[in-house]
Scaffold this motif. Sequence first.
Motif, mmCIF file in Angstrom:
data_model
loop_
_atom_site.group_PDB
_atom_site.id
_atom_site.type_symbol
_atom_site.label_atom_id
_atom_site.label_comp_id
_atom_site.label_asym_id
_atom_site.label_seq_id
_atom_site.Cartn_x
_atom_site.Cartn_y
_atom_site.Cartn_z
ATOM 1 N N ASP A 194 0.961 -1.085 -0.070
ATOM 2 C CA ASP A 194 -0.019 -0.040 0.137
ATOM 3 C C ASP A 194 0.872 1.487 -0.041
ATOM 4 N N VAL A 195 1.027 1.795 -1.215
ATOM 5 C CA VAL A 195 1.891 3.147 -1.048
ATOM 6 C C VAL A 195 1.502 4.127 -0.451
ATOM 7 N N ALA A 196 -0.022 4.334 0.008
ATOM 8 C CA ALA A 196 -0.581 5.242 0.868
ATOM 9 C C ALA A 196 0.046 5.289 2.100
ATOM 10 N N PHE A 197 -0.092 3.814 2.918
ATOM 11 C CA PHE A 197 0.497 3.461 4.057
ATOM 12 C C PHE A 197 1.897 3.767 4.145
ATOM 13 N N ASN A 198 2.652 3.517 2.975
ATOM 14 C CA ASN A 198 4.108 3.719 3.159
ATOM 15 C C ASN A 198 4.323 5.459 3.113
ATOM 16 N N LEU A 199 3.432 5.945 2.622
ATOM 17 C CA LEU A 199 3.693 7.283 2.681
ATOM 18 C C LEU A 199 3.592 8.020 3.887
ATOM 19 N N ALA A 200 2.202 7.429 4.494
ATOM 20 C CA ALA A 200 2.172 7.884 5.993
ATOM 21 C C ALA A 200 3.258 7.542 6.981
ATOM 22 N N ILE A 201 3.652 6.325 6.776
ATOM 23 C CA ILE A 201 4.890 5.875 7.533
ATOM 24 C C ILE A 201 6.085 6.682 7.274
ATOM 25 N N LEU A 202 6.396 7.163 6.084
ATOM 26 C CA LEU A 202 7.452 7.789 5.796
ATOM 27 C C LEU A 202 7.293 9.456 6.111
ATOM 28 N N SER A 203 6.171 9.815 6.219
ATOM 29 C CA SER A 203 6.042 11.366 6.716
ATOM 30 C C SER A 203 6.086 11.382 8.204
ATOM 31 N N VAL A 233 13.464 7.023 2.762
ATOM 32 C CA VAL A 233 12.506 7.376 1.412
ATOM 33 C C VAL A 233 12.722 6.066 0.361
ATOM 34 N N SER A 234 14.041 5.706 -0.164
ATOM 35 C CA SER A 234 14.189 4.697 -0.950
ATOM 36 C C SER A 234 13.800 3.348 -0.336
ATOM 37 N N ASP A 235 13.757 3.084 1.103
ATOM 38 C CA ASP A 235 13.556 2.114 1.802
ATOM 39 C C ASP A 235 12.042 1.691 1.665
ATOM 40 N N LEU A 236 11.240 2.700 1.959
ATOM 41 C CA LEU A 236 9.571 2.673 2.077
ATOM 42 C C LEU A 236 9.258 2.747 0.597
ATOM 43 N N LEU A 237 9.783 3.323 -0.326
ATOM 44 C CA LEU A 237 9.244 3.537 -1.750
ATOM 45 C C LEU A 237 10.214 3.095 -2.785
ATOM 46 N N PRO A 238 10.833 1.715 -2.705
ATOM 47 C CA PRO A 238 11.602 1.209 -3.476
ATOM 48 C C PRO A 238 11.496 1.411 -5.036
ATOM 49 N N GLY A 239 10.109 1.320 -5.747
ATOM 50 C CA GLY A 239 9.784 1.307 -6.869
ATOM 51 C C GLY A 239 9.636 2.770 -7.473
ATOM 52 N N GLN A 240 9.624 3.753 -6.504
ATOM 53 C CA GLN A 240 9.396 5.076 -7.075
ATOM 54 C C GLN A 240 10.598 6.106 -6.864
ATOM 55 N N LEU A 241 11.577 5.967 -5.983
ATOM 56 C CA LEU A 241 12.311 6.608 -5.687
ATOM 57 C C LEU A 241 13.799 5.849 -5.303
ATOM 58 N N GLY A 242 14.590 6.147 -6.158
ATOM 59 C CA GLY A 242 16.000 5.081 -5.701
ATOM 60 C C GLY A 242 17.153 5.891 -5.762
ATOM 61 N N LEU A 243 18.114 5.228 -4.807
ATOM 62 C CA LEU A 243 19.499 5.982 -4.666
ATOM 63 C C LEU A 243 20.424 5.231 -5.364
#
Length: 313
Positions: free
Chosen positions: A19-28, A80-90
């Motif tokens: 769930d990308v939304a859940f990941n974004l909440a945890i990330l925020s 950021v890359s840990d929680l959204l690996p498919g969207q943002l990478g380093l």
Amino acid sequence: MELKEAPRQAGFPHSVQEDVAFNLAILSLTELLSLGGLLSNGVVLWLLVRNAFRNPFSIYLLDVACADLVFLSCHMVAVVSDLLPGQLGLPGAIQTILTTLRFLCYIVSLSLLAAISMEQCLATFFPAWYLCRRPRHMTTYVCAFIWAFCLLLDLLLTGACTLFFGESSSHLCWTLWVMLAALLAALCCAMCVSSLLLLLRMEHGPQGHQPRGFTALVLLAVLLFLFCGLPFGIFWLSWNLHWHIPHYFYHLSFLTAGMHSAAKPAIYFCLGSAPGRGLRDPLRLVFQRALGDETELRARREASHRGLMEVTA
């Protein structure tokens, strides 16, 4: 045969990206906690550098604040890359450097907390020895050893488990992680035993011998680690040793890791605040109360004097 990329550098499984939304909440939440922790640990570091506190434990807290500052700085970027690996990478090299620094500061902070709890236990149960026989620069030597040992261990892990320094070794990598798991367990046991002894001393010891200020700070810091800092270490070990863990646990571990490093200054200032004074006292005075600079040293001198008088008699 080409060796596969090490677990420390590999991306998380696709099943985690539910769930990308859940990941974004945890990330925020993690980013907000980390930002607050950077500011509060910066204040602690500034107070400790600018003011010369007589309590030897201030050197430990200075090193803890430094470790937490570096950890949170790396955590804010790496998560950021840990929680959204498919969207943002380093890039791989940057990811390895951030992981190495983050892991180094995590182990240093844990080792320092274990050293603080054990030394506070010695200071509480053997006040005469602590004042008269304790080596003058013992705290500095302990902190230097912890930084050097953890740096060496982290570099060995980076060299054995990644391609950063050349060809990796899966067998050596696994052996080092097993040793690290044993080290983590030993440090946690040392903290728990020391804290239990301190708690029993606070509840059942003679009130005249018992300074409560810094002892309470140590106990709260250990509890904070067990509930907020330990999940991050368990996740890291589980991921690299290929133990099965629930998917939600990795979300929780990133959030609680930021909470662990960010909440320590709040404990210092809450314990140092005088009842009814609010925020009217200077920060230096609040921090001095948290360290127990005056009351604790006075209590130890009295306990030491009584111990020496009993020995003489």
